[in-house]
Design a protein around this motif. Sequence first.
Motif, PDB file in Angstrom:
ATOM      1  N   ASP A   9       0.832  -1.212   0.000  1.00 31.50           N
ATOM      2  CA  ASP A   9       0.000   0.000   0.000  1.00 31.50           C
ATOM      3  C   ASP A   9       0.861   1.254   0.000  1.00 31.50           C
ATOM      4  OD1 ASP A   9      -2.326  -1.537   0.019  1.00 31.50           O
ATOM      5  OD2 ASP A   9      -2.519  -1.463   2.201  1.00 31.50           O
ATOM      6  N   GLU A  13       0.863   4.052  -3.043  1.00 36.58           N
ATOM      7  CA  GLU A  13       0.584   5.475  -2.812  1.00 36.58           C
ATOM      8  C   GLU A  13       1.761   6.337  -3.241  1.00 36.58           C
ATOM      9  OE1 GLU A  13      -0.995   8.669   0.525  1.00 36.58           O
ATOM     10  OE2 GLU A  13      -0.999   6.532   1.019  1.00 36.58           O
ATOM     11  N   SER A  16       1.904   6.846  -6.862  1.00 39.53           N
ATOM     12  CA  SER A  16       0.875   7.764  -7.359  1.00 39.53           C
ATOM     13  C   SER A  16       1.315   9.218  -7.218  1.00 39.53           C
ATOM     14  CB  SER A  16      -0.453   7.545  -6.623  1.00 39.53           C
ATOM     15  OG  SER A  16      -0.435   8.118  -5.325  1.00 39.53           O
ATOM     16  N   THR A 123       3.388   5.284   7.413  1.00 38.59           N
ATOM     17  CA  THR A 123       2.662   6.560   7.457  1.00 38.59           C
ATOM     18  C   THR A 123       3.631   7.705   7.708  1.00 38.59           C
ATOM     19  OG1 THR A 123       0.658   5.462   8.246  1.00 38.59           O
ATOM     20  CG2 THR A 123       0.830   7.835   8.645  1.00 38.59           C
ATOM     21  N   LEU A 126       5.952   8.230   4.639  1.00 37.70           N
ATOM     22  CA  LEU A 126       5.256   8.953   3.569  1.00 37.70           C
ATOM     23  C   LEU A 126       5.153  10.438   3.908  1.00 37.70           C
ATOM     24  CD1 LEU A 126       4.004   8.426   0.823  1.00 37.70           C
ATOM     25  CD2 LEU A 126       1.813   8.074   1.974  1.00 37.70           C
ATOM     26  N   LYS A 130       6.659  13.420   1.651  1.00 38.44           N
ATOM     27  CA  LYS A 130       5.775  14.486   1.150  1.00 38.44           C
ATOM     28  C   LYS A 130       6.297  15.874   1.469  1.00 38.44           C
ATOM     29  CE  LYS A 130       1.378  12.000   0.970  1.00 38.44           C
ATOM     30  NZ  LYS A 130       0.030  11.864   1.572  1.00 38.44           N
TER      31      LYS A 130
END
Length: 133
Positions: A9, A13, A16, A123, A126, A130
């Motif tokens: 997962d 992500e 993407s 989490t 990521l 970001k």
Amino acid sequence: MDPLEGAGDFLAELKSLTQVVILSDTFDQFARPLMEKLHWPTLFCNTLVIDESGAIAGYRLRQKDGKRKAVEAFKTIGLSVIASGDSYNDITMLKTANAGVLFRPPENVKAEFPELPAVDTYTDLLAEIKKHL
């Protein structure tokens, strides 16, 4: 062997949001079954040399300190590089990248390189990535 829980997962992500290349010190022959389960992300790694009988006869490294050199090469073509790794073999890559993040590192690595942010969950990883996209 299956991917770590949440890895698929996370990778989906991340893909993407940006291009993803996995730089690894493993060998292609070991990684292929795992890469298939992750839907074939781009992987740069080493290769085992197999002889006529099917036995491992040696190995072929892409190059010494290949992770760092790959990051340098990506940067020379104008890419911004965000790298993640967990141990000593990743430090030159992390420091060469535009941003480097330790992911689930051992305590001694975290203590020795406090300038690198360290996270323990996908989490949080990521979120760190970001920040630099």
